[in-house]
Structures are given as structure tokens and as C-alpha cells.
Design a protein around this motif. Sequence first.
Motif, PDB file in Angstrom:
ATOM      1  N   GLY A 116      80.620 -29.763 -10.692  1.00 37.50           N
ATOM      2  CA  GLY A 116      81.779 -29.019 -10.201  1.00 37.50           C
ATOM      3  C   GLY A 116      82.367 -28.094 -11.242  1.00 37.50           C
ATOM      4  N   TYR A 117      81.773 -28.085 -12.455  1.00 40.22           N
ATOM      5  CA  TYR A 117      82.349 -27.278 -13.535  1.00 40.22           C
ATOM      6  C   TYR A 117      82.485 -25.812 -13.107  1.00 40.22           C
ATOM      7  N   GLY A 118      83.634 -25.240 -13.439  1.00 39.25           N
ATOM      8  CA  GLY A 118      83.879 -23.833 -13.148  1.00 39.25           C
ATOM      9  C   GLY A 118      84.526 -23.598 -11.799  1.00 39.25           C
ATOM     10  N   THR A 119      84.631 -24.647 -10.971  1.00 40.58           N
ATOM     11  CA  THR A 119      85.300 -24.533  -9.679  1.00 40.58           C
ATOM     12  C   THR A 119      86.384 -25.601  -9.598  1.00 40.58           C
ATOM     13  N   PRO A 120      87.296 -25.502  -8.628  1.00 39.41           N
ATOM     14  CA  PRO A 120      88.322 -26.543  -8.474  1.00 39.41           C
ATOM     15  C   PRO A 120      87.754 -27.947  -8.266  1.00 39.41           C
ATOM     16  N   LEU A 121      86.531 -28.057  -7.790  1.00 40.72           N
ATOM     17  CA  LEU A 121      85.933 -29.379  -7.603  1.00 40.72           C
ATOM     18  C   LEU A 121      85.693 -30.079  -8.935  1.00 40.72           C
ATOM     19  N   GLY A 122      85.660 -29.330 -10.011  1.00 42.65           N
ATOM     20  CA  GLY A 122      85.466 -29.902 -11.341  1.00 42.65           C
ATOM     21  C   GLY A 122      86.706 -29.832 -12.200  1.00 42.65           C
ATOM     22  N   GLU A 123      87.870 -29.660 -11.551  1.00 45.25           N
ATOM     23  CA  GLU A 123      89.142 -29.583 -12.268  1.00 45.25           C
ATOM     24  C   GLU A 123      90.061 -30.728 -11.857  1.00 45.25           C
ATOM     25  N   ALA A 124      90.941 -31.127 -12.765  1.00 37.94           N
ATOM     26  CA  ALA A 124      91.857 -32.234 -12.485  1.00 37.94           C
ATOM     27  C   ALA A 124      92.849 -31.851 -11.400  1.00 37.94           C
ATOM     28  N   ARG A 125      93.285 -32.868 -10.634  1.00 31.34           N
ATOM     29  CA  ARG A 125      94.213 -32.661  -9.534  1.00 31.34           C
ATOM     30  C   ARG A 125      95.646 -32.594 -10.043  1.00 31.34           C
ATOM     31  N   ASP A 126      95.940 -31.598 -10.867  1.00 28.35           N
ATOM     32  CA  ASP A 126      97.296 -31.292 -11.306  1.00 28.35           C
ATOM     33  C   ASP A 126      97.916 -32.387 -12.187  1.00 28.35           C
ATOM     34  N   LEU A 127      99.151 -32.160 -12.608  1.00 31.94           N
ATOM     35  CA  LEU A 127      99.695 -32.917 -13.726  1.00 31.94           C
ATOM     36  C   LEU A 127     100.171 -34.316 -13.391  1.00 31.94           C
ATOM     37  N   SER A 128     100.674 -34.560 -12.201  1.00 28.17           N
ATOM     38  CA  SER A 128     101.127 -35.916 -11.883  1.00 28.17           C
ATOM     39  C   SER A 128      99.954 -36.888 -11.905  1.00 28.17           C
ATOM     40  N   VAL A 129      98.829 -36.474 -11.340  1.00 28.63           N
ATOM     41  CA  VAL A 129      97.640 -37.325 -11.375  1.00 28.63           C
ATOM     42  C   VAL A 129      97.128 -37.442 -12.800  1.00 28.63           C
TER      43      VAL A 129
END
Length: 508
Positions: free
Chosen positions: A284-297
Motif C-alpha cells: 500500500g506504500y504511496g497510497t492511503p492504503l499504506g498510511e496510518a489512519r490519522d492521529l487518534s489511532v
Amino acid sequence: MATDQAQEAADTETYEQFEERVKRIANVSNASGVLQWDQEVVMPDEGTPARAQQLSTLSSISHELLTADETGELLEALESSELDDEQAAVVREVRRRYDRETSVPGELVAEISETTANAHPVWKRAKENDDFETFAPVLEDLVELKREYAEHIDPDADPYDVLFADYEPYIDLETAERVLERLRDELVALIEAIDDGADLETDAFAGEFDDDGQEALARDVLDSLGYDWDRGRLDTAPHPFSSGTQFDARVTTRFEEDDLLGSITSTIHEFGHANYTLGLPDDGYGTPLGEARDLSVHESQSRLWENHVGRSRPFWEQFLPIARDRFPALEDVTPEEAYEAANQVYDDNLIRTEADELTYHLHIVIRFEIERDLIRGDLEVSDVPEVWNDKYEEYLGVRPETDAEGCLQDIHWSHGSFGYFPTYSLGSVLAAQLYAAAEDELGDLEDDIRNGDFDELNGWLRENVHQHGKRYTTQELIERATGEELTAAYFLEYVDEKYGELYGLEEY
């Protein structure tokens, strides 16, 4: 049939073009992240003028790529295409960013980036010299710039609500306020009861501990928890942080010769962040699928490891012998004494990063209320030190004697990060909810922690949180992992039970 196949082929080609563009944007952003890491860890003191320009240029390039007509055309085409769930999630996340950033002029984005890059050394010097007046003009500029930014996105909305959504887009500000108010109201009663409770062992880690030994022990901590050194590294920074990608997630900590426990808990906290990042899917690198689900998570992962693991009794039963090997002065300390020291409640602690698990949230409430009033125009920058000190006296019963111990202690405002602070408390609440869900499925985890075996817990987190990246919204992710919406109930139950037992509180 031929027409359908042709349309499917066209949709596939459009999505591939879109994904290639998204990855270019991500790579520019990730390159900026490495430069920011370098600035805070190893950059020479006089490197700021060039670094500010470098970061500003990369920020502008990223903004231009995202907001270009081509991006909008691809998004529009894809919204009428047949997409699978993962593709639809990528389009949803990029669309949200696109809509927000096309509202903001590129010149303003560049100005904010350059101003924040220049603000960091000003804040650092102001803190070292206990001189808020040096930082005040920069803070005024940042507040004004962020107000302007929020107005471009939604001129009719509360500007602080707009900024909060940059860090937590899928939990509304009303929910955050409700959680903070409940924590404030219920924790105050618990803290007051603790004041009248039993005394704990508080000097288990008293003494002087050299930096080399602390660094070796920090590496022991990371080894014990299973940090992947092939994709990470440990360094020091004045304000510990973690940054990077699933291929390179770096940890920083800090060492003070009279605060061994602080370096241990700080290292565990940043491990939690890096461990989440490393658990994101490689493909998922380079797309939202490889990014963390924002700061609370993200914060839920650091708080889970720091508090539910690192401040637990079985952790100290397992880790204390390792600490003794590095520092023989700890030979007479028992695991119970270490556990008590790690959970001592200090209602007179002025420093957020050194605060205990309970009073920490009052530190967050103070920052939240001040920055919200700043952004809304209800508080002048020049009044921040006095208001800060008054709130500390009201909420914690202590008053900072210096601005270095008060309103200059945190780095966040120098980054222009208004709206960030609430996610710390939201993360603690979610950590307790996730840990309870993990134990419901896996059983009591105390024996695993006592044996230094974190595979089951980490496997559960990988399966239920990490692997999904941004496929789901925050609330969807929480419900899938725990079966419930976000609730403060598990955190309050956890602290009532833990601290009631520690301090011998009958009503808890």
C-alpha cells in the motif's frame, strides 16, 4: 459485452494513472518527512535558512500536484467508475484532501511551510532562554496564517473545527470535546481520592544514569518489544517523536541523567508509533492504503504500548532484570517498586511529557482550551503565558515559575499544529478500548507480557488496525476492531481498577 469490457479497461487505465499521481505526491511528502527528521535530530544549527526553503519548495510541489486540474479530472472520472472497496477508499481519501487543498492558495501553503520551518529554531531559543516575547511574534503570524487557511476551506465554519479536522477528519470536534470533558470531570475525582490514598514507592529509579547506559537500555527496550532494526533506527531529540514509512520508521528519545524511567517510557511510547507505521502494508506504500489512519489511532498505538504494556506489573517483572544488567545500582529495586514508581500520580507536575497517566489529560485540556481560544480570536497571543499559568493553578494546583516550564514547553505550535492536542486524549481512550477488545479475543495478556512475548498482541493489532491503513474511516475501523463506537468507558474502567488497587481506594 464488448462495450462493457472496453469501459472496464478504460476505468482500469484511469485508476492506474490516478494511483501513479497519488504515489508521486506521497513520495514528495515522505521526502519532506526525512528533511524534517534531519532538522530536529542532526542538522547543524545554522542550516535553517536553506532547510526552510527546501521544505517550502517540496510543500509547494506536493500542493501543486494534488490540486492540479489533472488530479481533479481523474477524480471526477473515477467517481463514475466501478471501483473495488480498496480503490474506492483511495479515491475517498484523496478527494477529501483535494477538496480542502484546492480551497487554499498555493502561496499560502508555501508561506505556512516556510514560517513553520523558521519558527522551530525561534521556539527552541525562546524555550532555552525562557523568553516568550521572542516567540510571540512568530506565534502571532502562525495563528493568523492558520485562521486564513481555515477560512479558505470553510468560511462559515468554526476555524478551530476546520483545523482539528486536519488531524482527525472522521471524529467530529463535538465528540472530542465530550470525551475531554468526561475525562476532566471523572479524573479529577479519582486524582483527589489518590491524594488521600496510600503512599507508593517513588524513589526506585533515584540516582544518576549516564547517557551511554540509557541509550543501551533504550535499545534493550526496543529489542524486547520486537522493533525491526532493519527498517528503523534510534536517535535523540529535544522533543521525542517517531516518523517515517513502513520501510523506514525511526524512533527518537531523550536522556536526562536523573530520569531513567522517563527515557524508558518515552522510548516505549515512540515504539508504539513506529510499530504501527511498520505494520502498514508494504504493497500500500504511496497510497492511503499504506498510511496510518490519522492521529487518534496513531496515538492509541503509542499509549497502548506505553501504558497498558510498559506501565504494567508483568512488564516490570520481565524488564527489570534487563535494566539491572545495565545499571547495577538498581540491584535492590523490586519489580513491585518499579511498577509503583512507573505509576506514581504527580498532581504537581508542570511538564506534559513527564506527566503521569492520569494528570496527563488535564495538560491536554489546558492546551486544547488555549489554542481553541487563540484560533477563534478569543485570546491574544500576548496573554497566553498568564492564561496558561492560571489554568495550571486552577486544574492542577500548581503555577509555572517560568515560561519554559509553561507555555513554551511543547513544540506543536511552532509547527503550526493547532488542533493536534485533543488527539492525545482520544488516543488514550481508544488504546484502552482496543486493549480490552484484544483481551476479549486472546484472553488475559499478563502472562505473555511477563514472558516478554508480544507476538499475539502485536498480531491482533496488525490484523485489526495496522493492515487496513486508511481503508476505513476512524469510526468504521474502531467498530470493526472492537464492535463499538469510540467510548471513554474502557479507559475510565481501566484507570479506576488500576489506581484503585495501587492506592488502596475502597470506592474504586
